[in-house]
Design a protein around this motif. Structure first.
Motif, PDB file in Angstrom:
ATOM      1  N   THR A   1      -8.798   4.674  11.702  1.00 40.86           N
ATOM      2  CA  THR A   1      -7.429   4.956  12.130  1.00 40.86           C
ATOM      3  C   THR A   1      -6.496   3.814  11.738  1.00 40.86           C
ATOM      4  N   LEU A   2      -6.950   2.567  11.932  1.00 37.61           N
ATOM      5  CA  LEU A   2      -6.148   1.422  11.520  1.00 37.61           C
ATOM      6  C   LEU A   2      -6.121   1.270  10.003  1.00 37.61           C
ATOM      7  N   GLY A   3      -7.246   1.602   9.347  1.00 33.82           N
ATOM      8  CA  GLY A   3      -7.324   1.457   7.901  1.00 33.82           C
ATOM      9  C   GLY A   3      -6.296   2.305   7.178  1.00 33.82           C
ATOM     10  N   PHE A   4      -6.043   3.516   7.674  1.00 35.34           N
ATOM     11  CA  PHE A   4      -5.027   4.373   7.072  1.00 35.34           C
ATOM     12  C   PHE A   4      -3.679   3.675   7.004  1.00 35.34           C
ATOM     13  N   ASP A   5      -3.353   2.971   8.078  1.00 37.32           N
ATOM     14  CA  ASP A   5      -2.008   2.410   8.199  1.00 37.32           C
ATOM     15  C   ASP A   5      -1.732   1.350   7.152  1.00 37.32           C
ATOM     16  N   ILE A   6      -2.770   0.782   6.540  1.00 39.86           N
ATOM     17  CA  ILE A   6      -2.581  -0.259   5.543  1.00 39.86           C
ATOM     18  C   ILE A   6      -1.821   0.283   4.342  1.00 39.86           C
ATOM     19  N   THR A   7      -2.138   1.503   3.923  1.00 42.79           N
ATOM     20  CA  THR A   7      -1.575   2.010   2.672  1.00 42.79           C
ATOM     21  C   THR A   7      -0.749   3.284   2.803  1.00 42.79           C
ATOM     22  N   ILE A   8      -0.951   4.063   3.863  1.00 43.06           N
ATOM     23  CA  ILE A   8      -0.300   5.368   3.917  1.00 43.06           C
ATOM     24  C   ILE A   8       1.214   5.230   4.089  1.00 43.06           C
ATOM     25  N   LEU A   9       1.667   4.178   4.791  1.00 41.47           N
ATOM     26  CA  LEU A   9       3.095   4.017   5.025  1.00 41.47           C
ATOM     27  C   LEU A   9       3.856   3.761   3.726  1.00 41.47           C
ATOM     28  N   ASN A  10       3.267   2.946   2.838  1.00 42.25           N
ATOM     29  CA  ASN A  10       3.964   2.611   1.599  1.00 42.25           C
ATOM     30  C   ASN A  10       4.292   3.841   0.767  1.00 42.25           C
ATOM     31  N   VAL A  11       3.456   4.863   0.858  1.00 41.09           N
ATOM     32  CA  VAL A  11       3.695   6.094   0.105  1.00 41.09           C
ATOM     33  C   VAL A  11       4.968   6.788   0.576  1.00 41.09           C
TER      34      VAL A  11
ATOM     35  N   GLN B   1      11.956  -2.833   5.135  1.00 37.64           N
ATOM     36  CA  GLN B   1      11.109  -4.011   5.308  1.00 37.64           C
ATOM     37  C   GLN B   1      10.695  -4.189   6.769  1.00 37.64           C
ATOM     38  N   TRP B   2      11.609  -3.911   7.686  1.00 39.03           N
ATOM     39  CA  TRP B   2      11.291  -4.078   9.100  1.00 39.03           C
ATOM     40  C   TRP B   2      10.364  -2.985   9.605  1.00 39.03           C
ATOM     41  N   ILE B   3      10.419  -1.796   8.987  1.00 36.13           N
ATOM     42  CA  ILE B   3       9.465  -0.747   9.351  1.00 36.13           C
ATOM     43  C   ILE B   3       8.044  -1.228   9.070  1.00 36.13           C
ATOM     44  N   VAL B   4       7.882  -1.976   7.986  1.00 34.58           N
ATOM     45  CA  VAL B   4       6.570  -2.534   7.639  1.00 34.58           C
ATOM     46  C   VAL B   4       6.279  -3.784   8.467  1.00 34.58           C
TER      47      VAL B   4
ATOM     48  N   ASN C   1       3.584  18.535   1.023  1.00 28.76           N
ATOM     49  CA  ASN C   1       3.504  19.805   1.746  1.00 28.76           C
ATOM     50  C   ASN C   1       4.224  19.819   3.093  1.00 28.76           C
ATOM     51  N   PHE C   2       4.529  18.629   3.643  1.00 31.18           N
ATOM     52  CA  PHE C   2       5.160  18.569   4.956  1.00 31.18           C
ATOM     53  C   PHE C   2       6.313  17.573   4.901  1.00 31.18           C
ATOM     54  N   TRP C   3       6.596  16.889   6.010  1.00 25.63           N
ATOM     55  CA  TRP C   3       7.677  15.904   6.047  1.00 25.63           C
ATOM     56  C   TRP C   3       7.081  14.537   6.298  1.00 25.63           C
ATOM     57  N   TRP C   4       7.915  13.496   6.143  1.00 26.17           N
ATOM     58  CA  TRP C   4       7.372  12.139   6.201  1.00 26.17           C
ATOM     59  C   TRP C   4       6.724  11.822   7.543  1.00 26.17           C
ATOM     60  N   GLY C   5       7.180  12.437   8.629  1.00 23.37           N
ATOM     61  CA  GLY C   5       6.598  12.164   9.940  1.00 23.37           C
ATOM     62  C   GLY C   5       5.141  12.561  10.049  1.00 23.37           C
ATOM     63  N   SER C   6       4.683  13.422   9.146  1.00 23.98           N
ATOM     64  CA  SER C   6       3.282  13.859   9.217  1.00 23.98           C
ATOM     65  C   SER C   6       2.302  12.729   8.929  1.00 23.98           C
ATOM     66  N   ILE C   7       2.755  11.654   8.269  1.00 22.49           N
ATOM     67  CA  ILE C   7       1.844  10.531   8.013  1.00 22.49           C
ATOM     68  C   ILE C   7       1.499   9.803   9.307  1.00 22.49           C
ATOM     69  N   PHE C   8       2.350   9.922  10.323  1.00 20.37           N
ATOM     70  CA  PHE C   8       2.041   9.359  11.639  1.00 20.37           C
ATOM     71  C   PHE C   8       1.341  10.385  12.522  1.00 20.37           C
TER      72      PHE C   8
END
Length: 524
Positions: A20-30, A47-50, A159-166
């Motif tokens: 679950t934590l590992g996803f957060d390393i790279t999925i946000l940058n996309v 930058q502050w989101i990261v 296929n969806f919106w950006w919120g789906s990554i969370f």
């Protein structure tokens, strides 16, 4: 120790929490470019989101590791996963940049509660003969998120919106909470120290100031007043923290652990392995997307050889350490990591993907060989009842080292890029835009109809990428020499009675030896 019959099922829950934590390393940058448009977010907001996540995570790992030892690691894991899930839900449906930044900060708090505890529970669940295998699996759980982030993130954005990554964090966290609640026994320090509020406040403030200064340095310059002020404040606060911890009878963090060579040099190896991984991840996604023309999904797909190497290397490193000494697989892994990075530095615009996949697999193999035994060596140097606080030190070093590494590598990449970029004949605004980044240069070239600028920018980026990869390879070689010379210790077999963290039994006055195998904890 008596092995808990539920230990392997509990480990599966821990691996899911790590993933679950590992996803957060790279999925946000996309998703950042999509967020910029949908939320009208500028560069500073992105930058502050990261960085909100990184600042809180780095600042609170030490405190959270100690809290797990005191109040119960199972309890802290469940609380951390619940916070991470709740903040992910808030981030999923928000339309406000400010709320998203706040949600990311809370996710950082959840991560700080999960990360050290996920490793700290292993000595309580597994006997020494099995602990190395358990560590390797948790390392793999974190590593798998690196390529899966862009893969899944790219699919969700298409296929969806950006919120789906969370949103994807919610079912994963829910399953992990349920599994940990049912399968994992509670464990904690049976004789916890009194709460060390001054130590917690000083460490948190000092680490936040340090990481903030490091994050801001590449953009503002290392001599900028804000950066110098943050770094100076960090130096004062952390010096005060060290003074307080060394003088108090019941410190939050036992800094004398650095006097144990096994703990010190295994931690150093872990930091430098992470530095090598960051070097590759810092440059390769941009190379694959902006030089080779891959989308986010294709980029994630082409990073899979890294995980293939990691999957092979981690169990091999664990088995090799069990049969020999920690330094053997850690040193070998660092040498292979250095070789892979050096090969990667020769990558060009037209390099075939087979060669790229080969050197990325070598990098993954080296990381797996080195990182799992290094983390096991850290745990082996700690008394199990204080494992949370001890492993938190290593995790903090990795976070701070990672932030510093990204800052230094970013400066190196920028220098290599601007030194090679040819903007002759361009209008000043266009030339300035092109110097900002490869993405900006390609956009400028497309707008002006200047294909020569695009070719020059890609060539310039490769120059910077070469510098970054050779630099990380050199650090890996240096770490290999240090590890070979200075990392002691070996895992104990199942029938060993003396824990790794025990020191030679001292002789008390009158000639009576202190019982061997007693945890080497400070006298309370």
């Amino acid at each position: 120790m008596t092995a808990d019959p539920r230990r392997w099922a509990a480990l599966a829950a821990l691996v899911l929490a790590a993933l679950t934590l590992g996803f957060d390393i790279t999925i946000l940058n996309v998703a950042l470019p999509t967020m910029a448009g949908d939320l009208s977010a500028g560069t500073s907001a992105l930058q502050w989101i990261v960085n909100a996540y990184i600042l809180v995570l780095a600042g609170l790992i030490l405190t959270c590791g100690a809290l797990g030892d005191r109040y119960g690691r199972k309890r802290l894991l469940i609380a951390g996963l619940a916070l991470f899930a709740a903040a992910s839900a808030a981030a999923t449906w928000t339309t406000s940049v400010e709320v998203l930044i706040a949600a990311r900060a809370v996710m950082g708090l959840g991560g700080a509660m999960i990360m050290p505890v996920a490793f700290a529970v292993l000595p309580a669940l597994f006997p020494p003969a099995e602990r190395g295998k358990a560590v390797a699996l948790v390392v793999l759980g974190t590593g798998l998120g690196i390529p899966l982030g862009p893969l899944i993130g790219g699919y969700l954005l298409e296929n969806f919106w950006w919120g789906s990554i969370f949103l994807i964090n919610l079912p994963m966290a829910a399953i992990a909470i349920l599994a940990i609640g049912v399968l994992m026994p509670e464990n904690r320090d049976p004789h916890p120290a009194r709460p060390d509020l001054p130590g917690a406040l000083l460490s948190t403030a000092g680490l936040v100031a340090l990481v903030y200064g490091i994050i801001e340095a590449p953009g503002r310059g290392w001599s900028a007043p804000l950066v110098l002020g943050a770094l100076a404040a960090a130096a004062v606060l952390l010096a005060a923290f060290v003074t307080v911890e060394l003088r108090t009878a019941e410190p939050m963090i036992e800094l004398r652990l650095f006097g144990r060579a096994q703990f010190l040099w295994a931690s150093v190896a872990g930091v430098l392995v992470t530095f090598g991984l960051l070097g590759m991840l810092f440059v390769m996604p941009q190379y694959l997307q902006l030089v080779r023309g891959q989308d986010a999904f294709g980029t994630g797909l082409r990073l899979l050889p890294l995980i293939g190497g990691l999957v092979v290397g981690a169990p091999v490193g664990e088995r090799l350490a069990a049969r020999t000494r920690y330094r053997i697989p850690v040193t070998a892994g660092l040498v292979i990591l250095a070789g892979g990075l050096a090969l990667g530095a020769t990558t060009d615009v037209d390099t075939g993907y087979g060669f790229i996949a080969g050197w990325m697999a070598a990098v993954g193999l080296g990381i797996g060989l080195a990182l799992s035994p290094a983390m096991d060596a850290v745990l082996g140097a700690l008394p199990p009842e204080r494992a949370g606080a001890g492993i938190a030190i290593t995790m903090t070093l990795r976070q701070v080292g990672g932030a510093l590494g990204v800052a230094l590598l970013g400066s190196l990449l920028a220098k290599g890029y601007t030194d090679r970029l040819n903007v002759t004949g361009l209008p000043t605004p266009a030339a300035d835009a092109a110097r900002e980044s490869l993405a900006a240069a390609l956009a400028t070239a497309a707008r002006l109809g200047e294909p020569a600028l695009a070719v020059s920018a890609q060539d310039a980026y490769l120059n910077g990428m070469t510098l970054v990869l050779y630099t990380t390879a050199a650090f890996a070689v240096l770490s290999a020499f240090l590890t070979a010379a200075l990392l002691p210790g070996r895992p104990h077999s199942a029938d060993d009675a003396t824990p790794e963290y025990a020191e030679p039994a001292p002789v008390a006055p009158g000639g009576t030896a202190t019982p061997a195998g007693e945890p080497n904890t400070p006298t309370r």
